[in-house]
Design a protein around this motif. Sequence first.
Motif, PDB file in Angstrom:
ATOM      1  N   PRO A 222       0.824  -1.225   0.000  1.00  0.00           N
ATOM      2  CA  PRO A 222       0.000   0.000   0.000  1.00  0.00           C
ATOM      3  C   PRO A 222       0.853   1.268   0.000  1.00  0.00           C
ATOM      4  CG  PRO A 222      -0.234  -1.239   2.073  1.00  0.00           C
ATOM      5  CD  PRO A 222       0.797  -1.941   1.277  1.00  0.00           C
TER       6      PRO A 222
ATOM      7  N   ILE B 208      -9.291  -2.443   4.225  1.00  0.00           N
ATOM      8  CA  ILE B 208      -8.097  -1.896   4.860  1.00  0.00           C
ATOM      9  C   ILE B 208      -8.491  -1.413   6.247  1.00  0.00           C
ATOM     10  CG2 ILE B 208      -6.422  -0.011   4.812  1.00  0.00           C
ATOM     11  CD1 ILE B 208      -5.754  -1.467   2.451  1.00  0.00           C
ATOM     12  N   SER B 210      -7.127   0.849   9.303  1.00  0.00           N
ATOM     13  CA  SER B 210      -6.094   1.802   9.694  1.00  0.00           C
ATOM     14  C   SER B 210      -6.272   2.122  11.172  1.00  0.00           C
ATOM     15  CB  SER B 210      -6.217   3.076   8.853  1.00  0.00           C
ATOM     16  OG  SER B 210      -5.356   4.079   9.359  1.00  0.00           O
ATOM     17  N   ILE B 215      -1.432  -0.353   9.569  1.00  0.00           N
ATOM     18  CA  ILE B 215      -2.561  -0.753   8.750  1.00  0.00           C
ATOM     19  C   ILE B 215      -2.559  -2.279   8.588  1.00  0.00           C
ATOM     20  CG2 ILE B 215      -2.592   1.467   7.507  1.00  0.00           C
ATOM     21  CD1 ILE B 215      -1.808  -0.207   5.021  1.00  0.00           C
ATOM     22  N   VAL B 217      -4.025  -5.072   5.769  1.00  0.00           N
ATOM     23  CA  VAL B 217      -4.620  -5.285   4.458  1.00  0.00           C
ATOM     24  C   VAL B 217      -5.347  -6.625   4.513  1.00  0.00           C
ATOM     25  CG1 VAL B 217      -4.124  -5.580   2.003  1.00  0.00           C
ATOM     26  CG2 VAL B 217      -2.748  -3.988   3.366  1.00  0.00           C
TER      27      VAL B 217
END
Lengths: 299, 299
Positions: A222, B208, B210, B215, B217
């Motif tokens: 990302p 995702i 955060s 983060i 995924v």
Amino acid sequence: MSVLIVGSTALDSIKTPRGQHPRLLGGSASYAAVAASFFAPVKMVGVVGDDFPKPCLRLYRKHGIDLEGLQIVPGKTFHWSGEYEVNMNNRRTLKTELGVFETFTPRLPASYQKSQYVLLANIAPSLQHLVLDQMRRPKFVVADTMDLWLNIALPDLMRLLPRLDGFVLNESEAQQLTQEHNVLRAAKKIHRMGPAYVIIKKGEHGAILSTRKKIFVAPAYPLAHVVDPTGAGDCFVGGMMGWLAASGGSVEAHLRQAIIHGSVLASYCCGGFGLKTLTRVTPAAIARRVKELGALTRF
Amino acid sequence: MSVLIVGSTALDSIKTPRGQHPRLLGGSASYAAVAASFFAPVKMVGVVGDDFPKPCLRLYRKHGIDLEGLQIVPGKTFHWSGEYEVNMNNRRTLKTELGVFETFTPRLPASYQKSQYVLLANIAPSLQHLVLDQMRRPKFVVADTMDLWLNIALPDLMRLLPRLDGFVLNESEAQQLTQEHNVLRAAKKIHRMGPAYVIIKKGEHGAILSTRKKIFVAPAYPLAHVVDPTGAGDCFVGGMMGWLAASGGSVEAHLRQAIIHGSVLASYCCGGFGLKTLTRVTPAAIARRVKELGALTRF
């Protein structure tokens, strides 16, 4: 082991919301070769004109890329110019000047013909055929493509597919080729066209590897800032093939790691215009992002 | 621990390329509650009319959903009718009949007010506020939303965000809310609006998470056949909250697993019209897909 890479070698003039850069080293073979070079020696096949800038040749050499198969001929180097929209997912071609590429016939030096790992990077399928015609029993052949060839050279492409071990294409191209919206069903249909390994690229959403029996859902690294996505797909497949060639042995056993390494090289590619960022990347930086990808996806 | 879930309770008439089904049990609260019920007891807040079919109440009860907070009032149940295009990513609303939903005021029974885990499933932000107003110090509050509220109730939503621990929204909604195309930068902006946990749903491309510093995924479970995607996002967040409530302790420590379990419930939701497939799923089937997701993404 080395990788043989054939594809386009070009100069790109690129405009994105983050800036404008004329006549950068580009082309599918350039991106793929630089990416692969981080893991394995690369033999490149391509053509450039006599206007091809010396610094571009130096960049290839800096990456130890074998240029015996790069033809330098009178005339102008292939020049592509394009512009990206704000979201970076849509781009439009402003100009395509084929130059010496128009009459390009790939010729493989004798030292290339026994290469075990062959990447037919994005280029007309008829030229991808010509390269395979000159190879002696390669171990693993992968081709990339683009929507243009689906539109204007589909019969050539369909004849190529049974000659491949792996086929790499974008999600939208997979849909166009198979008339199938679902990515898993599209992959199944592509297997039936020939390749045992189908890799469908989904850009920032990662990639799917289908091996008939199993699939692998690969994340993209990302990025908060994409500077220029040109060549990211080429770096992905180049990095993947470089990793496979370096690993040797069973392709199946190394393909997931190869895809992850390709994904990381694609992420570095997006971090600068043309090859600017990628060419400065260190093995340690690559290893760091691979490790990060592991941490980002672990559950 | 139980989860309190407020949201819409509706009858959905759904048309997809795979078929057409009138008046199925639907609404964000219904989907989220059924999904959460696989892991934790659920207390539901909603409203239905006196035309609400008995089998729908039985379905709630089969899942052990506490219906003390479900108001059954004279009038018609909220009815939504929509149609999906071939690729299942685009849908259009054919009809929305609010019925008793138009004058809905959520009222929390005393036994609900001390709930520790609160899911404000998709519903007008003003109603999400009203639920929070009646809560006593919940431990973890998450809200879902939809583009409609960004369009017609943005001030309410902006006042809600600082009251939340977690906020769940689609990628396109995150872009609309933040005017930011990049998902990581969008998440950063949303953190500044209040929530410590921002979860951006990307449909078939996963999600995702955060958490300001890190983060995650998350993959979607890959499906070859999507029958009806209605409610998948609600199942995702419902499953996630159910898993968190069942796990207890540190939210941070369990959130990744919670998201993966939500993702698996969303995948089962897509496998049949309305709640048909989901309601028949077994804990063993859920565990199997969670394990599969691990195998599909390992490298």
